[in-house]
Design an enzyme around this catalytic site. Structure first.
Site, PDB file in Angstrom:
ATOM      1  N   TYR A 141       0.830  -1.198   0.000  1.00 56.16           N
ATOM      2  CA  TYR A 141       0.000   0.000   0.000  1.00 56.16           C
ATOM      3  C   TYR A 141       0.869   1.254   0.000  1.00 56.16           C
ATOM      4  O   TYR A 141       0.607   2.208  -0.749  1.00 56.16           O
ATOM      5  CB  TYR A 141      -0.914  -0.012   1.228  1.00 56.16           C
ATOM      6  CG  TYR A 141      -1.840   1.172   1.335  1.00 56.16           C
ATOM      7  CD1 TYR A 141      -3.008   1.239   0.587  1.00 56.16           C
ATOM      8  CD2 TYR A 141      -1.565   2.233   2.203  1.00 56.16           C
ATOM      9  CE1 TYR A 141      -3.876   2.312   0.685  1.00 56.16           C
ATOM     10  CE2 TYR A 141      -2.417   3.312   2.318  1.00 56.16           C
ATOM     11  CZ  TYR A 141      -3.568   3.349   1.549  1.00 56.16           C
ATOM     12  OH  TYR A 141      -4.413   4.432   1.653  1.00 56.16           O
ATOM     13  N   LYS A 145       0.940   4.172  -2.879  1.00 57.28           N
ATOM     14  CA  LYS A 145       0.600   5.567  -2.595  1.00 57.28           C
ATOM     15  C   LYS A 145       1.776   6.503  -2.856  1.00 57.28           C
ATOM     16  O   LYS A 145       1.582   7.669  -3.223  1.00 57.28           O
ATOM     17  CB  LYS A 145       0.092   5.707  -1.165  1.00 57.28           C
ATOM     18  CG  LYS A 145      -1.299   5.122  -0.956  1.00 57.28           C
ATOM     19  CD  LYS A 145      -2.352   5.819  -1.815  1.00 57.28           C
ATOM     20  CE  LYS A 145      -3.760   5.382  -1.476  1.00 57.28           C
ATOM     21  NZ  LYS A 145      -4.804   6.098  -2.259  1.00 57.28           N
TER      22      LYS A 145
END
Length: 234
Positions: A141, A145
């Site tokens: 993640y 991002k």
């Protein structure tokens, strides 16, 4: 300066969480809103136009851009955290990248001509404080991002010629379903929407929503050991 009652926005992931608050706040400010989700029947906001959209499906993205041809504000809120680590399940890593980077980029590529035709407008990409650091168990993640954040920086150059601004949004945990199992303080998602739209109106490039995100960003100028030792010793 944005005139909200002449703004037409499309918000991805608008059926819940931060996306639903974006749609709600835009309506309150007088904007016209397309609320997009993979299952549009789950959108229950009066006054919006529901749109079926899977940002990882090129045909679905193209259909949304054709339908919402009057948009001048694109809010790329849809995201996922599949819980992948870089040395763990590679499918989970790919899922985070497919949604948070490739899906978001697909939306911008499809809607860039729409925004140009409607005067330039704005792209909002919802990133994270995890754009700027990695946390145990959330490596995939964080990488996705980080890619999302620097994608916004690159797109700002590429879209400047057509008058389109790109706004990157960074926050820690928000009080949403995605963060249900996390401990600690959580930001009201309504505040995320309000602060971001205020930044859009001001022509800002970046929104740092909370104190945690401000601290993480400031740490980038220091020796990373100082920041990461707190996690390595845990």
């Amino acid at each position: 300066m944005t005139t909200w009652n002449t703004t037409t926005a499309l918000v991805t992931g608008a059926n819940r969480g931060i996306g639903r608050h974006f749609a709600t706040e835009l309506l309150a400010r007088g904007a016209t809103v397309y609320a997009a989700a993979r299952r549009p029947e789950t959108i229950d906001l009066p006054g919006v136009t529901p749109v079926a959209l899977d940002i990882t499906d090129p045909a679905s993205v193209a259909a949304a851009a054709a339908l919402a041809s009057d948009v001048d504000l694109l809010v790329n809120n849809a995201g996922i955290s599949a819980g992948g680590t870089l040395l763990g399940d590679l499918d989970a890593v790919r899922t985070d990248m497919d949604v948070n980077f490739w899906g978001t980029l697909s939306m911008v590529r499809a809607f860039a001509p729409v925004l140009a035709a409607n005067g330039g407008g704005t792209v909002v990409n919802v990133a994270s404080a995890l754009s700027w650091f990695a946390f145990p168990g959330a490596g995939a993640y964080a990488v996705s991002k980080a890619a999302n954040w620097n994608m916004s920086n690159a797109l700002r150059f590429e879209l400047a010629g057509q008058g389109t601004n790109v706004v990157s949004v960074h926050l820690g945990a928000a009080d949403t379903e995605m963060a249900r199992g996390l401990e600690g303080p959580k930001t009201d998602p309504a505040d995320v929407a309000q602060r971001t739209l205020d930044a859009v109106a001001a022509g800002a490039f970046e929104v740092v929503v909370d104190d945690w995100s401000e601290m993480v960003k400031a740490s980038l100028a220091k020796d990373p050991r100082e920041f990461y030792e707190r996690f390595l010793k845990a």
